[in-house]
Write a protein that holds these residues in place. Structure first.
Motif, PDB file in Angstrom:
ATOM      1  N   TYR A 363     -20.991  35.345  40.764  1.00 27.54           N
ATOM      2  CA  TYR A 363     -20.387  35.885  39.538  1.00 27.54           C
ATOM      3  C   TYR A 363     -18.980  35.318  39.471  1.00 27.54           C
ATOM      4  O   TYR A 363     -18.419  34.900  40.484  1.00 27.54           O
ATOM      5  CB  TYR A 363     -20.335  37.420  39.558  1.00 27.54           C
ATOM      6  CG  TYR A 363     -19.921  38.020  40.879  1.00 27.54           C
ATOM      7  CD1 TYR A 363     -18.589  37.976  41.302  1.00 27.54           C
ATOM      8  CD2 TYR A 363     -20.850  38.609  41.731  1.00 27.54           C
ATOM      9  CE1 TYR A 363     -18.204  38.510  42.519  1.00 27.54           C
ATOM     10  CE2 TYR A 363     -20.481  39.136  42.963  1.00 27.54           C
ATOM     11  CZ  TYR A 363     -19.156  39.095  43.348  1.00 27.54           C
ATOM     12  OH  TYR A 363     -18.776  39.607  44.561  1.00 27.54           O
ATOM     13  N   ASP A 370     -10.348  31.044  48.021  1.00 27.50           N
ATOM     14  CA  ASP A 370     -10.954  29.713  47.982  1.00 27.50           C
ATOM     15  C   ASP A 370     -10.404  28.870  46.833  1.00 27.50           C
ATOM     16  O   ASP A 370     -10.013  27.717  47.026  1.00 27.50           O
ATOM     17  CB  ASP A 370     -12.487  29.810  47.924  1.00 27.50           C
ATOM     18  CG  ASP A 370     -13.004  30.824  46.899  1.00 27.50           C
ATOM     19  OD1 ASP A 370     -12.190  31.386  46.131  1.00 27.50           O
ATOM     20  OD2 ASP A 370     -14.228  31.045  46.859  1.00 27.50           O
ATOM     21  N   GLU A 386     -20.940  33.757  52.559  1.00 28.02           N
ATOM     22  CA  GLU A 386     -21.425  35.139  52.617  1.00 28.02           C
ATOM     23  C   GLU A 386     -22.499  35.196  53.700  1.00 28.02           C
ATOM     24  O   GLU A 386     -23.571  34.619  53.553  1.00 28.02           O
ATOM     25  CB  GLU A 386     -22.035  35.562  51.270  1.00 28.02           C
ATOM     26  CG  GLU A 386     -21.072  35.504  50.092  1.00 28.02           C
ATOM     27  CD  GLU A 386     -20.191  36.743  49.963  1.00 28.02           C
ATOM     28  OE1 GLU A 386     -20.378  37.699  50.741  1.00 28.02           O
ATOM     29  OE2 GLU A 386     -19.316  36.732  49.075  1.00 28.02           O
TER      30      GLU A 386
HETATM   31  N1  ARG Z   1     -18.021  38.192  47.327  1.00 31.17           N
HETATM   32  C1  ARG Z   1     -16.792  37.444  47.149  1.00 31.17           C
HETATM   33  C2  ARG Z   1     -15.819  38.278  46.326  1.00 31.17           C
HETATM   34  O1  ARG Z   1     -16.238  39.026  45.508  1.00 31.17           O
HETATM   35  C3  ARG Z   1     -17.060  36.129  46.522  1.00 31.17           C
HETATM   36  C4  ARG Z   1     -15.859  35.283  46.328  1.00 31.17           C
HETATM   37  C5  ARG Z   1     -16.193  33.923  45.801  1.00 31.17           C
HETATM   38  N2  ARG Z   1     -15.016  33.233  45.412  1.00 31.17           N
HETATM   39  C6  ARG Z   1     -14.383  33.439  44.254  1.00 31.17           C
HETATM   40  N3  ARG Z   1     -13.244  32.816  44.042  1.00 31.17           N
HETATM   41  N4  ARG Z   1     -14.874  34.206  43.339  1.00 31.17           N
HETATM   42  O2  ARG Z   1     -14.645  38.229  46.527  1.00 31.17           O
END
Ligand code: ARG
Ligand code: ZN
Length: 424
Positions: A363, A370, A386
């Motif tokens: 999503y 990142d 993950e």
């Molecule tokens: N599960 C992570 C979160 O919700 C995924 C992060 C993926 N990276 C991003 N920049 N959305 O933080």
């Protein structure tokens, strides 16, 4: 979780110490008796109903991708939410029928004798058949720095909201111009498998340090206050423990929404009570600021940035803020696929990892570490991994899965290390 207080001795003693150190008033332990985890088939209408239910405080979102979402349903709203879903013909499965039971069984209890035996044998309390408190992790890092000073050093890159150290271990043979990898875990407090796997990786790297051709900078617990709070307050806490805003009462910022690239965009919230609250501004939190400051002053030649989360078994590359990809995404996809293949070989039948662009595969969520590492620090191989599982246990992954999951994480890191050596 009284059962999980395996390493810190007497709970009262621990509490007095912690309360003194961090000025805490003891907080009550949250229990999840009768709470359930439901896996809901997500169709076109899912966003509205999720927003609706979350805003009413009925649900907490555990995980979600384009076709499925996992939600925590508290016992008193089970009938209401179930009616809501059935009226709209939305299918769901009950994945965990009693969450507190799962929590109670997650982490084996160690007796003081077992802990003494462990310390006598190894010199530290760390092992990978149970989840450990922050103190054990930090002591283990110090042990390595004292025992292997030629390859390990430990530094604190800053302090959390409540004053806990953000401890980084550097593992290096001191080769000239060596490329460097940044690896972190535990940015989300409840994702216990992440610090467990990252510390297992540390153990592996130190054991094999004679073969290292690159330098590692590893922060196993980005969110130490949140992590500790999952042991003695709420097992399912996600954010840091930032104090409420003026006039408010909700605690905590989602640190993976607090980084300074496209801060406040999609998949974030301005509401302090939400799980994805991005904070009052980019880098408003000491934990994210410490990482930024570290990168601004470090002389290391960073070529990779890996941040470990759970759960769902995904290897995600930027961007997360939107469904776009960076110019070099084909290389990120190719290395990601090699990571997935290596993880499958390391972990066996349950080790299928899905590779893809973060916003598309999972999503959209802006302000992630990142995206910042890729965009602002120009680090090529940036991934969010993950770890296990794919939803059977979710965040409450039984400790017997630590080692197999950590073996997968090691395999993934080795692929990235090879890629940055140009030997891929
Ligand atoms: N599960 C992570 C979160 O919700 C995924 C992060 C993926 N990276 C991003 N920049 N959305 O933080
Ligand atoms: Zn996470």
């Amino acid at each position: 979780l009284e059962d999980n207080d395996d390493d810190s001795g007497n709970e009262d003693t621990y509490y007095v110490g912690a309360a003194k150190q961090f000025n805490l008033i003891p907080e009550e332990q949250v229990t999840y008796d009768g709470a359930q985890i439901w896996r809901i088939a997500a169709d076109s209408g899912k966003d509205e109903f999720l927003d609706y239910l979350q805003d009413r405080g009925d649900l907490s979102l555990w995980s979600g991708n384009r076709s499925l979402i996992d939600v925590l349903v508290l016992p008193d709203v089970i009938p209401r939410v179930s009616r809501f879903l059935r009226q709209r013909n939305i299918d769901y499965d009950v994945v965990i029928t009693d969450l507190q039971l799962a929590i109670n069984q997650e982490n084996p209890v160690r007796t003081p004798e077992e802990i003494d035996e462990l310390v006598g044998r190894n010199g530290h309390r760390m092992e990978w058949d149970s989840y450990h408190r922050l103190e054990d992790i930090h002591e283990y890092m110090d042990y390595l720095a004292n025992t292997y000073p030629q390859v390990c050093s430990v530094m604190s890159i800053g302090k959390s909201v409540q004053g806990r150290d953000l401890k980084v271990i550097r593992i290096s043979r001191g080769l000239a111009n060596a490329p460097a990898l940044w690896i972190d875990g535990g940015i989300h407090a409840r994702e216990w498998i992440s610090p467990a796997a990252v510390t297992y990786l540390i153990d592996y790297l130190v054991e094999h340090s004679d073969q290292l051709q690159e330098d590692y900078y590893i922060l196993p617990v980005v969110n130490p206050d949140g992590y500790e709070y999952t042991f003695r307050g709420d097992r399912l806490w996600r954010k840091n423990r930032a104090n409420p805003q003026k006039g408010g009462s909700c605690i905590g910022v989602d640190l993976n929404r607090n980084f300074g690239y496209r801060w406040g965009g999609m998949g974030t919230s301005k509401q302090p009570c939400r799980e994805i609250y991005a904070g009052s501004g980019a880098f408003s939190e000491p934990e994210t600021r410490a990482i930024k400051d570290f990168f601004q002053t470090s002389a290391a030649n960073f070529q990779a940035y890996l941040t470990f989360h759970s759960y769902g078994q995904y290897i995600l590359y930027p961007w997360g803020y939107d469904r776009r990809v960076p110019p070099d995404y084909k290389e990120l996809e190719a290395v990601g696929r090699r990571m997935a293949e290596a993880m499958r070989l390391a972990g066996g039948a349950n080790s299928h990892y899905t590779v893809g662009n973060s916003a598309t595969t999972l999503y959209a969520a802006a302000g992630g570490a990142d995206d910042w590492a890729k965009a602002n620090q120009k680090i090529k191989y940036t991934y969010t991994v993950e770890l296990r599982d794919r939803g059977q246990n979710g965040f409450v992954l039984p400790a017997k899965y630590i080692k197999p999951t950590a073996e997968e994480a090691i395999a993934a890191v080795q692929v990235v290390a090879k890629a940055i050596r140009g030997a891929s």
